[in-house]
Motif scaffolding. Structure first.
Motif, short mmCIF file in Angstrom:
data_model
loop_
_atom_site.label_atom_id
_atom_site.label_comp_id
_atom_site.label_asym_id
_atom_site.label_seq_id
_atom_site.Cartn_x
_atom_site.Cartn_y
_atom_site.Cartn_z
N ILE A 120 82.59 -15.37 -8.19
CA ILE A 120 81.43 -15.39 -7.31
C ILE A 120 81.89 -14.93 -5.93
CG2 ILE A 120 79.54 -16.78 -6.41
CD1 ILE A 120 80.14 -18.73 -8.79
N TYR A 121 81.28 -13.85 -5.45
CA TYR A 121 81.80 -13.17 -4.27
C TYR A 121 81.79 -14.01 -2.99
CZ TYR A 121 81.64 -8.62 -6.74
OH TYR A 121 81.85 -7.58 -7.60
N ALA A 122 80.67 -14.66 -2.67
CA ALA A 122 80.55 -15.34 -1.38
C ALA A 122 81.61 -16.43 -1.19
CB ALA A 122 79.14 -15.91 -1.20
N CYS B 265 91.07 -10.81 -12.99
CA CYS B 265 91.18 -9.50 -12.36
C CYS B 265 90.90 -9.59 -10.86
CB CYS B 265 90.26 -8.49 -13.03
SG CYS B 265 88.54 -9.02 -13.22
N GLY B 266 89.92 -10.42 -10.49
CA GLY B 266 89.60 -10.57 -9.07
C GLY B 266 90.72 -11.22 -8.29
N MET B 267 91.34 -12.24 -8.88
CA MET B 267 92.46 -12.89 -8.21
C MET B 267 93.65 -11.94 -8.08
SD MET B 267 91.64 -15.91 -7.22
CE MET B 267 90.16 -14.99 -6.79
N THR B 268 93.81 -11.07 -9.06
CA THR B 268 94.88 -10.08 -8.99
C THR B 268 94.62 -9.10 -7.87
OG1 THR B 268 95.17 -10.30 -11.39
CG2 THR B 268 96.23 -8.43 -10.32
N TYR C 216 87.03 -23.59 -3.82
CA TYR C 216 85.95 -23.03 -3.02
C TYR C 216 84.72 -22.68 -3.86
CZ TYR C 216 88.46 -22.72 1.42
OH TYR C 216 89.10 -23.02 2.60
N GLY C 217 84.79 -22.88 -5.16
CA GLY C 217 83.64 -22.60 -6.02
C GLY C 217 83.49 -21.15 -6.44
#
Length: 226
Positions: free
Chosen positions: A105-107, A61-64, A87-88
């Motif tokens: 992971i947001y950062a 969902c985040g990549m979308t 990027y982890g």
């Protein structure tokens, strides 16, 4: 009762994408137990194999949201996943590629978005709905942590967070938010308007915001590390 309403013209510049390759199969997958490996459009996701697609599609969902924020011409869903892995932003047992997927992971995602795609990105570990409106008024889009059942706003919220949706604008009356849901089961829930009071029932109070196209162009002109 509150129901999602269709997209407004002010948000048409932001593409609508889903984390599943076939939007018309989302309800069967998320509620009916359909195996994502039976999705006939899986190759359009950019996955290397149908097994990889089936393992990962429920986690993207985040990549979308990132793909929508990047606008027309953005890389495929799995190309973005590959970059985020480097990027982890996701972690997975190197000894067991079929093991548990952890993230987003947001950062590290913010670093990836800025370095690889020149997309100015800010992490908001604490975010209010008032601050979301301010970010929207500044031309930014907001990836918000919500419960996936936000696609059924007439029902009681089972919780907050665990899913990500991209907020693109205020509603036409200025009092609510317009958002794109990567796992919306219908067209009306994939691009929907909700009053803030309804949205708050599903919102976990955190997220990320992405810069405007003008900010992105400036960052691209400035070059890496600027």
């Amino acid at each position: 009762m509150t129901s999602p309403s269709p997209a407004s013209c002010s948000t048409c510049h932001v593409p609508i994408h889903t984390q599943f390759a076939s939007p018309d199969l989302i309800e069967q997958i998320v509620y009916g137990g359909r195996d994502p490996a039976t999705d006939p459009a899986w190759e359009s996701s950019g996955a290397a194999t149908v097994e990889e697609y089936a393992q990962w599609c429920g986690h993207l969902c985040g990549m979308t949201c990132l793909r929508m924020a990047l606008g027309p011409g953005a890389p495929s869903l799995f190309a973005l996943r590959d970059g985020a892995l480097k990027y982890g932003a996701y972690t997975q047992d190197a000894q067991n590629p079929q093991g548990t997927i952890r993230g987003l992971i947001y950062a590290p995602l913010a670093t990836y978005a800025e370095e690889a795609h020149a997309l100015p990105t800010t992490v908001h570990r604490h975010l209010t709905t008032f601050e979301i409106l301010e970010l929207l008024d500044g031309g930014r889009t907001v990836m918000a942590s919500v419960h996936y059942e936000i696609r059924n706003p007439d029902r009681e919220a089972p919780g907050k967070g665990g899913h990500l949706a991209l907020i693109t604008a205020r509603t036409p009356d200025g009092k609510g938010i317009h958002f794109h849901n990567p796992s919306g089961t219908t067209a009306a829930t994939r691009a929907a308007n909700l009053p803030l009071t309804t949205f708050e029932r599903f919102f976990a109070g955190r997220g990320m915001s992405f810069g405007t196209q003008r900010e992105r162009e400036r960052q691209m002109e400035a070059g890496p590390g600027a």
